[in-house]
Design an enzyme around this catalytic site. Structure first.
Site, PDB file in Angstrom:
ATOM      1  N   GLU A 229     -56.591 -10.481  -8.774  1.00 61.60           N
ATOM      2  CA  GLU A 229     -55.348 -11.437  -8.247  1.00 61.60           C
ATOM      3  C   GLU A 229     -54.841 -10.241  -7.263  1.00 61.60           C
ATOM      4  O   GLU A 229     -53.863  -9.468  -7.825  1.00 61.60           O
ATOM      5  CB  GLU A 229     -54.664 -11.834  -9.411  1.00 61.60           C
ATOM      6  CG  GLU A 229     -53.441 -12.819  -9.003  1.00 61.60           C
ATOM      7  CD  GLU A 229     -52.221 -12.440  -8.597  1.00 61.60           C
ATOM      8  OE1 GLU A 229     -52.087 -12.337  -7.210  1.00 61.60           O
ATOM      9  OE2 GLU A 229     -51.327 -11.835  -9.190  1.00 61.60           O
ATOM     10  N   CYS A 263     -46.237 -11.691  -5.342  1.00 62.32           N
ATOM     11  CA  CYS A 263     -47.174 -12.115  -4.512  1.00 62.32           C
ATOM     12  C   CYS A 263     -47.143 -13.546  -4.038  1.00 62.32           C
ATOM     13  O   CYS A 263     -47.642 -13.954  -2.984  1.00 62.32           O
ATOM     14  CB  CYS A 263     -48.691 -11.610  -5.199  1.00 62.32           C
ATOM     15  SG  CYS A 263     -48.737 -12.513  -6.981  1.00 62.32           S
TER      16      CYS A 263
END
Length: 462
Positions: A229, A263
């Site tokens: 990720e 993010c």
């Protein structure tokens, strides 16, 4: 060797921790492997019960853990409390659903055979986790994997060692066996050696795409499963019929959550020409109204950046963007005060190939782009090497879903900021990585998906 924990709001050393020695690391790897042999055979119902206990520990010690996060990486303490509760939620979620997700699936096949898909634990899994959500990133890995019967080893970011050891304490206090979850306080230079260790069966990383490439290379060379990720440069698309009040309010939240260090924070605001001027005016006004200050103060909206060097890197990206021809509508300079504080910043007229157009800006810096229409908005939204999250804002929900389906992203939201939810798969495409966390997909990433064929009538031997 020792690791220092430093408060980014003051620059003061909070605590010092001993780095895990090579001998201790060997002991912990061996203990994890031994624990897995017993833990993998433990009934899933028992594993679920211990996850419920972990949720109780988190809630009982919520204030302690929230203050620890705020002290080590600077997030506003109210957001830190929310993070602890979200960790308890993911434990509760898998405590309720793990058995169903791991249950054998009977598949219709040949009439004289029974065919089953079984989901069996894989082994010790290494998690390499970042500092920005120092509890949540770990628990969204740990909860499904421990429920699945795997054991976890954590290599946490070097600036949150207190959080790493506290999470280990949570599982110990909840009653998990020694070795089920282990923290390794070590430098990044040692990661390859741990991934290559025969006792490690898989690795998951949340971090930069550069770190992801390095981990994927090592895991690939060892033929070990990996989940990545990575970064994001999420577009926030505003169409001409967007409800402007709610859109601007959420845009500010989506950009500044966690001091802009997320993010899945909205980073590129793509606005159609018809409402561009109104959006920019109201957005700049609302960004400017946010309170920057002591993250322990309940009235603070934005705390410091997690480290001084990260703030300097962010400012370098802003300066390079302005030198390339971009315009700064707000902020743009480090704040004149102790600590790694950077103000809410809004950039416009950013040329192609400038850092604010092509790179991930990990801090409270928003870039606003003007586009003529919906088609151009989608094109601009997808004009990035990243593909984590995206959102679109419109009064027409059918239109919104149609646009959302055209985003090159793992997550697409209509009239809502991008966020993670234990009930939904989480992950990206392109340079934002691969694999999924959370939901059913997350618990099945690190299992042996085994086909079992039982022939009912094998016939007579001849």
């Amino acid at each position: 060797m020792s690791i220092e924990s430093t408060n980014p709001a003051t620059g003061e050393v909070v605590d010092t921790f001993d780095e895990t020695s090579s001998e201790d690391r060997e002991d912990r790897l061996e203990r994890a492997a031994e624990t897995f042999e017993e833990w993998s055979e433990t009934p899933v119902e028992h594993r679920q019960g211990l996850l419920s206990a972990a949720a109780d520990v988190l809630r009982d010690r919520s204030e302690e853990f929230a203050e620890l996060m705020t002290e080590e990486m600077g997030k506003p303490v109210g957001q830190a409390r929310d993070e602890v509760e979200k960790c308890a939620w993911v434990c509760d979620y898998y405590a309720e659903h793990a058995a169903d997700f791991l249950d054998d699936e009977v598949v219709a096949g040949e009439p004289d055979a029974r065919t089953v898909v079984a989901y069996q634990p894989l082994g010790p899994i290494l998690a390499i986790m970042p500092w920005n959500f120092p509890f949540w990133q770990v628990f969204r890995f740990a909860a499904p994997n421990l429920a699945a019967g795997n054991v976890g080893l954590l290599k946490h970011a070097s600036n949150v060692p207190g959080c790493a050891t506290a999470i280990e304490d949570v599982f110990r206090e909840a009653g998990f066996p020694e070795g089920a979850f282990t923290s390794l306080l070590m430098s990044s230079s040692e990661i390859d050696n741990v991934i290559a260790d025969d006792r490690i069966r898989g690795v998951t990383l949340t971090g930069s795409d550069g770190a992801g490439r390095a981990v994927a290379e090592t895991a690939g060379s060892e033929l070990k499963k990996s989940v990545l990720e990575l970064g994001g440069s999420d577009p926030f698309v505003v169409l001409e019929d967007a409800p402007m009040g709610k859109t601007v309010e959420t845009a500010v939240q989506a950009r500044l959550i966690n001091n802009g260090q997320s993010c899945i924070a909205a980073k590129r605001f793509v606005v159609v020409d018809e409402v561009y001027d109104e959006f920019v005016e109201r957005f700049v006004e609302e960004m400017d109204a946010q309170t920057v200050g002591d993250p322990m103060d309940e009235e603070t909206d934005i705390g410091p950046q997690a480290r001084e060097d990260l703030m300097e890197e962010l400012h370098g990206q802003v300066e390079e963007t302005l030198e390339a021809g971009g315009e700064c509508k707000l902020g743009g300079e480090p704040m004149d005060r102790d600590g790694a504080f950077y103000p809410p910043t809004v950039l416009t007229d950013v040329p192609e190939d400038a850092p604010a157009d092509q790179e991930e800006l990990f801090g409270p810096v928003a870039t606003v782009f003007r586009v003529p229409d919906e088609e151009a908005a989608i094109e601009k939204a997808n004009d990035t090497r990243f593909g984590l999250g995206a959102s679109v804002w419109t009064a027409d929900l059918e239109r919104g879903e149609r646009v959302a389906r055209q985003f090159e992203s793992g997550l697409a939201f209509v009239n809502e900021l991008v966020k993670s939810d234990p009930r939904l798969p989480f992950g990206g495409v392109k340079d934002s990585g691969y694999g999924r966390e959370l939901a059913r997909d997350g618990i099945r990433e690190f299992v042996n998906t085994k086909t079992i064929w039982v022939q009912r009538d094998a016939g007579e031997e001849t």
